[in-house]
Scaffold this active site. Sequence first.
Site, PDB file in Angstrom:
ATOM      1  N   GLY B  43      -1.123   3.764 -85.174  1.00  7.75           N
ATOM      2  CA  GLY B  43      -1.092   3.467 -86.604  1.00  7.75           C
ATOM      3  C   GLY B  43      -2.277   4.012 -87.377  1.00  7.75           C
ATOM      4  O   GLY B  43      -2.283   3.982 -88.598  1.00  7.75           O
ATOM      5  N   CYS B 252      31.641   2.014 -93.542  1.00 12.05           N
ATOM      6  CA  CYS B 252      31.655   3.464 -93.817  1.00 12.05           C
ATOM      7  C   CYS B 252      33.088   3.904 -94.136  1.00 12.05           C
ATOM      8  O   CYS B 252      34.026   3.527 -93.441  1.00 12.05           O
ATOM      9  CB  CYS B 252      31.129   4.212 -92.590  1.00 12.05           C
ATOM     10  SG  CYS B 252      31.401   5.996 -92.667  1.00 12.05           S
ATOM     11  N   CYS B 255      34.269   6.349 -90.967  1.00  9.39           N
ATOM     12  CA  CYS B 255      34.402   5.900 -89.579  1.00  9.39           C
ATOM     13  C   CYS B 255      34.497   4.386 -89.454  1.00  9.39           C
ATOM     14  O   CYS B 255      34.668   3.870 -88.354  1.00  9.39           O
ATOM     15  CB  CYS B 255      33.242   6.424 -88.731  1.00  9.39           C
ATOM     16  SG  CYS B 255      31.712   5.529 -88.982  1.00  9.39           S
ATOM     17  N   CYS B 277      28.305   6.879 -93.634  1.00  6.40           N
ATOM     18  CA  CYS B 277      27.131   6.852 -92.772  1.00  6.40           C
ATOM     19  C   CYS B 277      26.185   7.983 -93.163  1.00  6.40           C
ATOM     20  O   CYS B 277      26.627   9.114 -93.370  1.00  6.40           O
ATOM     21  CB  CYS B 277      27.524   7.083 -91.313  1.00  6.40           C
ATOM     22  SG  CYS B 277      28.449   5.760 -90.572  1.00  6.40           S
ATOM     23  N   CYS B 283      28.453   9.197 -87.184  1.00 10.66           N
ATOM     24  CA  CYS B 283      29.727   9.060 -87.884  1.00 10.66           C
ATOM     25  C   CYS B 283      30.786   9.954 -87.221  1.00 10.66           C
ATOM     26  O   CYS B 283      31.897   9.518 -86.934  1.00 10.66           O
ATOM     27  CB  CYS B 283      29.549   9.431 -89.355  1.00 10.66           C
ATOM     28  SG  CYS B 283      30.908   8.924 -90.415  1.00 10.66           S
TER      29      CYS B 283
END
Lengths: 276, 298
Positions: B43, B252, B255, B277, B283
Amino acid sequence: MSVEATVTPEEAPPVMAGDDTPPILAVEGLAKQYGGRIGCADVGFRLWPGEVLGIVGESGSGKTTVLNCAAGRLAPTAGRVLYSAADGATHDVHAIAETDRRRLMRTDWAFVHQHARDGLRMGVSAGANVGEPLMALGARHYGRIRTAAGDWLTRTEIDADRIDDRPTTFSGGMQQRLQVARALVAEPRLVFMDEPTGGLDVSVQARLLDLLRGLVTELGLAAVIVTHDLAVARLLSHRLLVMRRGRVVETGLTDQVLDDPQHPYTQLLVASVLQP
Amino acid sequence: MNIPAAMVEPAGGRDDTYNFAYLDEQTKRMIRRALLKAVAVPGYQVPFAGREMPMPYGWGTGGVQVTAAILKADDVLKVIDQGADDTTNAVSIRKFFRRTAGVATTERTEAANVIQTRHRIPETPLRAGQILVYQVPIPEPLRFLEPRETETRRMHAHADYGLMHVKLYEDIARHGHIATTYAYPVKVAGRYVMDPSPTPKFDNPKMSECPALQLFGAGREKRIYAIPPFTTVESLDFEDHSFTVQRWDRPCALCGARDSFLDEVVTDDRGGRMFVCSDTDYCARRRDAGHGPEEEEA
């Protein structure tokens, strides 16, 4: 010059503190040089819990330098600043690690700047400004932070419904009161103020002074207040330090210094006040 | 791994007038050193001597440099932009590395071992051995509240992060909830607060305890940071306003997935729109497997 010699006979603990109470802040032989110039030299004072010390003098006399060194914001060239924490431990403010010093500044101290813009975040709301010291100390409950912020706005005479307004929409006096709220919300033991009433008109000054006097008494704060305004000094402080050219020329109880000045410079300063 | 060969475009075709992966060896070495430091201090933003790349700042110069520094001849590279493999940025960067490094490329998340991404983490869970490289525009999470670099560095050094909550406080005060939806600040391994690049906060939970190595490169700001595998990444929040991810009230449109991040796509100039998606690989694979739009949506 020895440390003891800088402590004048007038510097006894105030009546309210017992004889064995240690000073909350002890400044010893403080000096700050800016290159070849003297910011301040050989300044020493002690501050007891619940006491307000005023530092007066003309512009350039080193008042703010002393305040910044005492508040750990500026490293002195010589001398020590000793702070007694609530648990009885004494910290040499400029010798401890920066992390510890910053923690002290968050938990035990507060600083009120002359210009509210230096002490506030102008880009976020009043509530966030007051809440920030709490969040810096680890508060993570939004509702409680907001309640505390609202309380402090009310205590500093700002309408609680201005909590979501930015300080840019506030008047100068309100900004300064907001700065006071932000400084005191985390319940510090020691407050440093640099010309807290500078730049405000007299009626707004009077309200702020009234507020400060009330809060300092109510919370039992120790405070160091720098001002060039002797009226402010008389209203707020118990003891006075008169500075000239970086050195302390006179110290004593406020009324004593202002009513019976001994040093020629203090006499000049007192005589210079305009009477309306 | 049982990946059909057809899903991977094989290695080859490198233009050898370029050094392998475009950057010279000394530069790659310098970037690898920064990467090692970044992995060692999760980080923490490590400054590095970012080079000019043959693309404009903001198009992924940081991510490209990190990818160039870690790429090996036998790697399989996937590049996504907002989750999609077929957008300009993704196609160009993939072509760039095919030409300069000649590595194999793929659109399949599990077939790749290096994935360079802009703004998304693939829906397919990552596995150990994979490296996810993020393109980062502004690495400093404190920047918008504290413009001074000297001060933000000091705040990181002392873990003085009260300011980060000021931003979240402002959100709640203004919108009634934490309205930050992307670049949502996280605390890595309990120490450094980090900007997860402009990924939607939907992806924040995937960063935590992820088996893959996550590397972040900011080209303009010249900073590199990292999340080593299996590191705790915690999204900052308040006790009474806890962190939540986006949800959609529909699946979606292609899909039927209900667990993926959906993009709103405008389909005509009469207000027509669909939600699909953002991860095109996910997808397409669901549709190949026989999933389609849900009945009630049709």
